[in-house]
Design a protein around this motif. Structure first.
Motif, mmCIF file in Angstrom:
data_model
loop_
_atom_site.group_PDB
_atom_site.id
_atom_site.type_symbol
_atom_site.label_atom_id
_atom_site.label_comp_id
_atom_site.label_asym_id
_atom_site.label_seq_id
_atom_site.Cartn_x
_atom_site.Cartn_y
_atom_site.Cartn_z
ATOM 1 N N LEU A 93 42.893 10.181 21.907
ATOM 2 C CA LEU A 93 42.797 11.796 21.747
ATOM 3 C C LEU A 93 44.069 12.481 21.879
ATOM 4 O O LEU A 93 44.630 12.276 23.105
ATOM 5 C CB LEU A 93 41.764 12.105 22.841
ATOM 6 C CG LEU A 93 40.216 11.864 22.884
ATOM 7 C CD1 LEU A 93 39.399 12.323 23.535
ATOM 8 C CD2 LEU A 93 39.781 11.903 21.480
ATOM 9 N N HIS A 94 44.532 12.894 20.899
ATOM 10 C CA HIS A 94 45.694 13.991 20.993
ATOM 11 C C HIS A 94 45.654 14.918 21.539
ATOM 12 O O HIS A 94 44.502 15.961 21.512
ATOM 13 C CB HIS A 94 46.183 13.839 19.636
ATOM 14 C CG HIS A 94 46.877 12.755 18.915
ATOM 15 N ND1 HIS A 94 47.757 12.762 18.106
ATOM 16 C CD2 HIS A 94 46.879 11.476 19.267
ATOM 17 C CE1 HIS A 94 48.253 11.570 17.649
ATOM 18 N NE2 HIS A 94 47.557 10.709 18.374
ATOM 19 N N LEU A 95 46.530 15.736 22.500
ATOM 20 C CA LEU A 95 46.432 16.904 23.206
ATOM 21 C C LEU A 95 47.562 17.721 22.762
ATOM 22 O O LEU A 95 48.733 17.249 22.533
ATOM 23 C CB LEU A 95 46.467 16.533 24.760
ATOM 24 C CG LEU A 95 45.532 15.699 25.126
ATOM 25 C CD1 LEU A 95 45.715 15.539 26.660
ATOM 26 C CD2 LEU A 95 44.113 16.143 25.048
ATOM 27 N N ALA A 132 43.632 26.059 27.479
ATOM 28 C CA ALA A 132 44.433 26.055 26.245
ATOM 29 C C ALA A 132 44.521 24.976 25.386
ATOM 30 O O ALA A 132 44.980 24.999 24.295
ATOM 31 C CB ALA A 132 45.730 27.019 26.411
ATOM 32 N N THR A 133 44.266 23.553 26.091
ATOM 33 C CA THR A 133 44.373 22.463 25.412
ATOM 34 C C THR A 133 43.337 22.266 24.166
ATOM 35 O O THR A 133 42.169 22.563 24.403
ATOM 36 C CB THR A 133 44.323 21.476 26.458
ATOM 37 O OG1 THR A 133 45.425 21.516 27.295
ATOM 38 C CG2 THR A 133 44.717 20.142 25.803
ATOM 39 N N ARG A 134 44.118 21.587 23.033
ATOM 40 C CA ARG A 134 43.174 21.413 22.136
ATOM 41 C C ARG A 134 43.322 19.979 21.858
ATOM 42 O O ARG A 134 43.946 19.324 22.012
ATOM 43 C CB ARG A 134 43.554 22.147 20.941
ATOM 44 C CG ARG A 134 43.678 23.742 21.214
ATOM 45 C CD ARG A 134 44.088 24.603 19.875
ATOM 46 N NE ARG A 134 44.181 25.588 19.850
ATOM 47 C CZ ARG A 134 44.748 26.667 19.011
ATOM 48 N NH1 ARG A 134 45.438 26.453 17.810
ATOM 49 N NH2 ARG A 134 44.644 27.830 19.428
ATOM 50 N N ILE A 135 42.026 19.336 21.585
ATOM 51 C CA ILE A 135 41.912 18.035 21.192
ATOM 52 C C ILE A 135 41.765 17.479 19.761
ATOM 53 O O ILE A 135 40.833 18.111 19.266
ATOM 54 C CB ILE A 135 40.841 17.502 22.172
ATOM 55 C CG1 ILE A 135 40.771 18.146 23.755
ATOM 56 C CG2 ILE A 135 40.574 15.954 22.046
ATOM 57 C CD1 ILE A 135 39.403 17.904 24.541
ATOM 58 N N SER A 136 42.111 16.523 19.733
ATOM 59 C CA SER A 136 42.089 15.822 18.185
ATOM 60 C C SER A 136 41.840 14.347 18.220
ATOM 61 O O SER A 136 42.996 13.748 18.843
ATOM 62 C CB SER A 136 43.074 16.168 17.153
ATOM 63 O OG SER A 136 42.885 15.738 15.906
ATOM 64 N N ALA A 137 40.725 13.462 17.996
ATOM 65 C CA ALA A 137 40.595 12.287 18.071
ATOM 66 C C ALA A 137 41.098 11.528 16.690
ATOM 67 O O ALA A 137 41.006 12.297 15.590
ATOM 68 C CB ALA A 137 38.975 11.998 17.801
ATOM 69 N N GLY A 149 34.087 21.178 8.543
ATOM 70 C CA GLY A 149 33.321 19.902 9.203
ATOM 71 C C GLY A 149 34.396 19.080 9.786
ATOM 72 O O GLY A 149 34.055 18.207 10.543
ATOM 73 N N LEU A 150 35.563 18.874 8.940
ATOM 74 C CA LEU A 150 36.466 18.082 9.516
ATOM 75 C C LEU A 150 37.891 18.470 10.267
ATOM 76 O O LEU A 150 38.665 17.991 10.963
ATOM 77 C CB LEU A 150 37.332 17.208 8.333
ATOM 78 C CG LEU A 150 36.570 16.232 7.540
ATOM 79 C CD1 LEU A 150 37.029 15.965 6.378
ATOM 80 C CD2 LEU A 150 35.773 15.158 8.372
ATOM 81 N N ALA A 151 37.447 19.908 10.755
ATOM 82 C CA ALA A 151 38.596 20.756 11.275
ATOM 83 C C ALA A 151 38.657 20.238 12.807
ATOM 84 O O ALA A 151 37.472 19.947 13.221
ATOM 85 C CB ALA A 151 38.308 22.148 11.275
ATOM 86 N N ASP A 152 39.872 20.052 13.362
ATOM 87 C CA ASP A 152 40.103 19.806 14.669
ATOM 88 C C ASP A 152 40.494 20.805 15.630
ATOM 89 O O ASP A 152 40.547 20.900 16.748
ATOM 90 C CB ASP A 152 40.998 18.590 15.016
ATOM 91 C CG ASP A 152 42.214 18.855 14.460
ATOM 92 O OD1 ASP A 152 42.578 19.877 13.815
ATOM 93 O OD2 ASP A 152 43.192 17.869 14.597
ATOM 94 N N GLY A 153 40.842 22.019 14.830
ATOM 95 C CA GLY A 153 41.384 23.335 15.487
ATOM 96 C C GLY A 153 42.916 22.950 16.240
ATOM 97 O O GLY A 153 43.182 23.935 17.012
#
Length: 515
Positions: free
Chosen positions: A159-161, A241-246, A435-439
């Motif tokens: 998980l990227h932050l 404020a942290t956003r997460i991307s798997a 659908g694929l957006a991680d924001g």
């Protein structure tokens, strides 16, 4: 009506290849000083080479037979393997000395690192926080990682932050750049493992929401939308404020050939304002090179956030294994100032190496990933495969999954020089829909944009990795699922696949499996 976006001619590309990217500001404004990697400076080809390249890059017109050299996706570097070790092979055209470096780099890629201090000084310095003990642990046999099964400790998925941050330095001059600051406590990504005396940062669990998609001919397919639960966070909740991307670990094949594509050839395919009106834009990601200390064209990673293989390797050592390199010199890896116990833990950079992975080690691993080859196509002349290839073009897939490039002429790198390659990617960013957006923006990539994934070798994913998983987070369990997740710019194309006659849909999948 969809129109195939014809790639620029080879003569035009060779004319651009030696120029600074400043001249391509229309495609990537603000890219001042971001030339191609100087140690890969291209040699201008002769007239005969330019003619050969132009002929090789002509768009396909006839789908009744394979194109010349289509069976060799990596050109002369192509290897004849289709088994579990198909992705772990050196380029077929390596000389003896370069193959020795490849084998040494492979040993470092597979090495199990240990904590410091240790009697094995060349192998200590792991962590203190980490996701794996070896590069190979995530890139299984140099293939794709996958989400963990229930109860399994994740290795091939992280998980990227990041948080939005102000642009600074030369990147402030890049329009549309989205600087990413780490989480103030947890850093750039979450680590699932820790050395004795420290707690892992979290425990991951994943649940799926099923989405049923009806297809023509009475068929259907179920998509699986993952929901991630971050349990047992060691230092309390993430910052709001942290956003997460798997992200799953990508396959490693053909990376040196991707690095050898002229930047001009990639940028010439960009159409950020959709000037031709075909619904496909394509934007270059521009990112900071730690190695060259300037903005460069991004090529690697799910959002093309890394410009060179040396940058990519150094970042992975730091974030995934907690190992310092000349490019990322902190011995504590991804530990932040808020994680005082982690930063105070023993590190392995106090000996003659200076860094836990010194300059020589970083170079050897970079050589290894640069020289991993691509396996030959399977049955490219099969009638169903050829039918599927035409469906691939007719449905518009080739607009983003650009079939072929010709690489540069590179002094000292004959294995990657002037090769006709078939990665099936334009290396550009595209809006893939909600659908694929991680924001999570990254460089010039927005939270809905992803780099077009290269398709070469995709038919061997399950053979090599032991499990079929596709897309940036491994959510798709089949190639058809991966196609149907395509939204945004690709929505009209996935819609066409839904209404295809079942025989054409099966042929399309068979074609992809042959790559």
């Amino acid at each position: 009506m969809w129109r195939y976006k014809r790639p620029p001619t080879a003569r035009r590309l060779w004319g651009l290849a030696g120029l600074s990217l400043i001249g391509l500001a229309a495609s990537a404004p603000g890219l001042t000083g971001a030339d191609d990697d100087p140690h890969l400076a291209p040699v201008p080809p002769g007239a005969a080479q330019a003619v050969r390249a132009a002929r090789a890059l002509r768009p396909v017109r006839d789908f009744s037979a394979p194109e010349p050299f289509e069976a060799q996706p990596a050109g002369a570097a192509t290897v004849q393997r289709g088994d579990r070790q198909a992705f772990a092979q050196p380029a077929a055209n390596l000389d003896f000395e370069t193959e020795l470096d490849f084998r040494t780099g492979k040993a470092l890629f597979e090495k199990l690192w240990v904590s410091a201090p240790s009697s094995t000084l060349a192998s200590d310095g792991l962590g203190p926080l980490y996701n794996a003990r070896a590069c190979e642990s995530c890139h299984i046999r140099d293939g794709r990682g996958h989400p963990p099964a229930p109860g399994e400790m994740p290795a091939g998925l992280v998980l990227h932050l990041s948080q939005p941050g102000p642009a600074a330095g030369p990147m402030a001059a890049i329009p549309g750049s989205h600087p990413a600051a780490p989480d103030p406590v947890y850093g750039r990504q979450l680590q699932t493992r820790a050395l004795r005396g420290l707690a892992p940062e979290y425990r991951l669990s994943i649940a799926d929401d099923a989405i049923e998609i009806p297809l023509s001919g009475g068929e259907s397919v179920t998509l699986h939308a993952p929901r991630y639960a971050l349990n047992d966070l060691a230092h309390g909740p993430l910052d709001p404020a942290t956003r997460i991307s798997a992200r799953t670990a990508p396959q490693m094949i053909g990376l040196g050939l991707i690095e050898a594509i002229p930047a001009a050839a990639i940028l010439a395919g960009a159409d950020p304002e959709d000037a031709d009106g075909d619904g496909i834009s394509g934007r270059a990601n521009i990112t900071w090179s730690m190695d060259h200390q300037r903005p460069m064209l991004g090529r690697f990673g799910h959002k093309a956030a890394q410009p060179t293989l040396r940058d990519q390797s150094a970042r992975a050592f730091a974030d995934d294994l907690g190992l310092s390199t000349p490019l990322v010199p902190d011995g504590w890896g991804d530990c932040t100032a808020a994680q005082a116990a982690c930063r105070a833990a023993p590190h392995g950079d106090g000996d003659a190496r200076v860094f836990e992975v010194d300059d020589t080690g970083l170079d050897l691993v970079t050589h290894y990933v640069r020289d991993l080859s691509v396996p030959a196509r399977r049955a490219p002349d099969d009638p169903q495969v050829l039918q599927g290839k035409q469906v691939f073009y007719d449905t518009g897939c080739a607009a983003c999954h650009r079939p072929k490039f010709v690489t540069r002429v590179l002094p000292g790198q004959p294995a990657q020089s002037f090769q006709l390659i078939w990665p099936y990617s334009d290396m550009l960013l595209h809006d893939m829909g909600p659908g694929l957006a991680d924001g999570r923006p990254e460089g010039r990539a927005t939270g809905r944009e992803w780099r077009t994934a290269p398709l070469w070798g995709i038919g061997l994913t399950e053979t090599v990795s032991g499990r079929a998983s596709y897309l940036h987070d491994g959510r798709a369990r089949s190639l058809l699922e991966a196609i149907l997740w395509h939204g945004g710019e690709a929505q009209p194309h996935s819609d066409r696949v839904i209404v295809l006659p079942p025989a054409d849909r099966a042929a399309l999948i068979r074609f992809l499996e042959s790559l």
